[in-house]
Design an enzyme around this catalytic site. Structure first.
Site, PDB file in Angstrom:
ATOM      1  N   ASP A  95     -12.289  -9.985  10.258  1.00 37.74           N
ATOM      2  CA  ASP A  95     -11.692 -10.168   9.112  1.00 37.74           C
ATOM      3  C   ASP A  95      -9.579 -10.879   9.930  1.00 37.74           C
ATOM      4  O   ASP A  95      -8.973  -9.790   9.782  1.00 37.74           O
ATOM      5  CB  ASP A  95     -10.969  -8.701   8.998  1.00 37.74           C
ATOM      6  N   ASP A 146       2.228   3.014   3.157  1.00 39.94           N
ATOM      7  CA  ASP A 146       2.729   1.602   3.937  1.00 39.94           C
ATOM      8  C   ASP A 146       4.234   1.391   3.816  1.00 39.94           C
ATOM      9  O   ASP A 146       4.831   1.991   4.423  1.00 39.94           O
ATOM     10  CB  ASP A 146       2.356  -0.021   3.462  1.00 39.94           C
ATOM     11  N   GLU A 190     -10.946  -6.283  -5.282  1.00 45.12           N
ATOM     12  CA  GLU A 190     -10.504  -7.299  -3.686  1.00 45.12           C
ATOM     13  C   GLU A 190     -11.720  -6.948  -3.259  1.00 45.12           C
ATOM     14  O   GLU A 190     -12.160  -6.554  -2.882  1.00 45.12           O
ATOM     15  CB  GLU A 190      -9.729  -6.484  -3.526  1.00 45.12           C
ATOM     16  N   HIS A 222       0.831  -1.238  -0.033  1.00 41.36           N
ATOM     17  CA  HIS A 222       0.220  -0.049   0.260  1.00 41.36           C
ATOM     18  C   HIS A 222       0.945   0.788   0.103  1.00 41.36           C
ATOM     19  O   HIS A 222       2.213   1.380   0.204  1.00 41.36           O
ATOM     20  CB  HIS A 222      -0.998  -0.273   1.520  1.00 41.36           C
ATOM     21  N   GLU A 260      -9.423 -12.977  -2.059  1.00 38.75           N
ATOM     22  CA  GLU A 260      -8.601 -13.348  -0.564  1.00 38.75           C
ATOM     23  C   GLU A 260      -9.946 -13.948   0.393  1.00 38.75           C
ATOM     24  O   GLU A 260     -11.130 -14.157   0.155  1.00 38.75           O
ATOM     25  CB  GLU A 260      -8.778 -11.588   0.304  1.00 38.75           C
TER      26      GLU A 260
HETATM   27  C1  XUL Z   1      -8.222  -4.865   3.607  1.00 37.78           C
HETATM   28  C2  XUL Z   1      -7.712  -6.110   2.977  1.00 37.78           C
HETATM   29  C3  XUL Z   1      -6.649  -5.365   2.063  1.00 37.78           C
HETATM   30  C4  XUL Z   1      -6.268  -5.046   0.374  1.00 37.78           C
HETATM   31  C5  XUL Z   1      -5.931  -4.337  -0.346  1.00 37.78           C
HETATM   32  O1  XUL Z   1      -9.152  -6.246   4.281  1.00 37.78           O
HETATM   33  O2  XUL Z   1      -7.477  -7.537   2.265  1.00 37.78           O
HETATM   34  O3  XUL Z   1      -5.293  -5.388   2.610  1.00 37.78           O
HETATM   35  O4  XUL Z   1      -6.252  -6.800   0.279  1.00 37.78           O
HETATM   36  O5  XUL Z   1      -6.116  -3.286   0.508  1.00 37.78           O
HETATM   37 CO    CO Z   2      -6.718  -8.263   1.289  1.00 31.77          CO
END
Ligand code: XUL
Ligand code: CO
Length: 401
Positions: A271, A68, A196, A65, A232
């Site tokens: 999460d 980051d 995502e 990111h 994810e």
């Molecule tokens: C948040 C998440 C993020 C994305 C990218 O839940 O998964 O880290 O992967 O912004």
């Molecule tokens: Co993610």
């Protein structure tokens, strides 16, 4: 097979605790860059630690990111310049280690200006700030030879419908995404723009709920051939799906791009971003990835972190090595299942009747409801169902493990 995994580590979860934690579940690992007062010096020290760690693990890729790797500045221009300065640092690190950039992304969800959305904000000036941030992050990704660009809409959703105009926010998001795709072509990013999906957290309701919802949105804005998904595992769980459901859905819609590998906690529904540790489940996910043709530009990114009480650098190694081994084992099992072909063959046989030329014509639109009904009436034969063999198929997977 090893190349198929395209393993990456996410800066966000392993090296990102830069004074905030939107999900309040970060660990407390010793982070030497914490004691450095100058934010750019701290960012460089963090990059040193990240690349040393990734090199020790032998990982071929990383992801980041923008905020980051480079701190937010006092003004938008300062923030853009900080990122540009860190691109030089990261470029040197990549050259020194051979580690490549799988994808970049912008954190347009942590800063308070985004509390009511980034591109879906009621205030168009915040839309514009998000546009600046995403443009800079895309350019940084390109400059670093990155393959893909990810959009996760943490605040692209709503807290309460009472203050929200869904039609307006949808149109803003549609235009924003089209601008991102246009920019991808302008700068020549080789891989995919990846959305995502996630149903909630931090927003109560997020627009990119799951893969099927994203598909509907893409079709509405003419982008279904342009954008793919980064799926994810834990986000699938939160949406009430299995990971493989999301992968198979993406395969069936031509949307599969990349994965964020982790696991959730089946009891608490957060999460939690734990490292994967379930071999049969991972094997099934890998099976669908291979069945869909594998990765083109995507890869296996660890969007996972060690637990709060795992305090030592050693724990980071245990976590990543365990996660990588689970994925590798899963991939080998998936390869074996595909080679044996009992599973694939069973599914193929289950639908074999549709190969009949008459039913091919039905699918091609050559028959009406009337004509199918009349043919069925003339035959006047009921048909008995055949077994779905679920337990046999479940056993096949465990036998391969
Ligand atoms: C948040 C998440 C993020 C994305 C990218 O839940 O998964 O880290 O992967 O912004
Ligand atoms: Co993610």
């Amino acid at each position: 097979m090893k190349e198929q995994l395209r393993m990456a580590v996410c800066y966000w979860h392993n090296f990102c605790w830069n004074g905030f934690d939107p999900f309040s579940h970060s660990g407390t690992l010793q982070r030497p860059w914490f004691d450095i007062a100058d934010p750019m010096q701290a960012a460089k020290a963090k990059a040193d630690a990240a690349f040393e760690f990734m090199s020790k693990l032998g990982l071929p890729y990383y992801c980041f990111h923008d905020r980051d790797v480079a701190p937010e500045g006092l003004t938008p221009k300062d923030s853009a310049n900080n990122l540009k300065a860190m691109v030089d640092v990261l470029g040197q690190k990549q050259a020194d280690t051979g580690i490549e950039l799988l994808w970049g992304t912008a954190n347009a969800f942590s800063h308070r200006r985004f509390m009511s959305g980034a591109s879906t904000n009621p205030n168009p000036e915040i839309f514009s700030l998000a546009a600046l941030q995403v443009r800079e992050a895309m350019n940084a990704t390109k400059a670093l030879g990155g393959y893909n660009y990810v959009l996760w809409g943490g605040r692209e959703g709503y807290e309460t419908l009472l203050n929200t105009d869904l039609r307006k926010e949808n149109a803003q998001y549609g235009r924003f995404l089209n601008m991102v795709v246009e920019h991808k072509y302008k700068i020549g990013l080789p891989g995919h723009i990846l959305i995502e999906p996630k149903p909630r957290e931090p927003s109560k309701h997020q627009y990119d709920f799951d893969v099927a919802t994203v598909y509907g949105f893409l079709v509405q804005w003419g982008l279904e051939k342009e954008v793919k998904v980064n799926i994810e595992a834990n986000h699938a769980t939160l949406a009430g799906h299995s990971f493989e459901h999301e992968i198979a859905t993406a395969n069936s819609l031509g949307l599969f791009g990349s994965i964020d590998m982790n696991r959730g906690d089946m009891q608490c529904g957060w999460d939690t971003d734990q490292f994967p540790n379930n071999i049969p489940e991972t094997a099934v996910a890998m099976y669908y990835i291979l069945q869909g043709g594998g990765y083109s530009f995507g890869g296996t990114n660890f969007d996972a972190k060690a637990r709060r009480q795992s305090l030592d650098a050693e724990d980071m190694f245990h976590a990543h090595i365990g996660g990588i081994d689970v994925c590798a084992r899963g991939l080998l099992i998936a390869e074996q299942l595909i080679k044996e072909d009992k599973w694939g063959d069973f599914v193929e046989q289950r639908y074999a009747g549709w190969k009949n030329p008459y039913y091919q014509e039905v699918l091609a639109g050559k028959h009406s409801l009337d004509s199918v009904a009349e043919r069925t009436l003339a035959a006047n034969q009921d048909v008995m169902p055949s077994s779905g063999r679920q337990e046999y198929l479940e056993n096949l997977i465990n036998q391969a493990c």
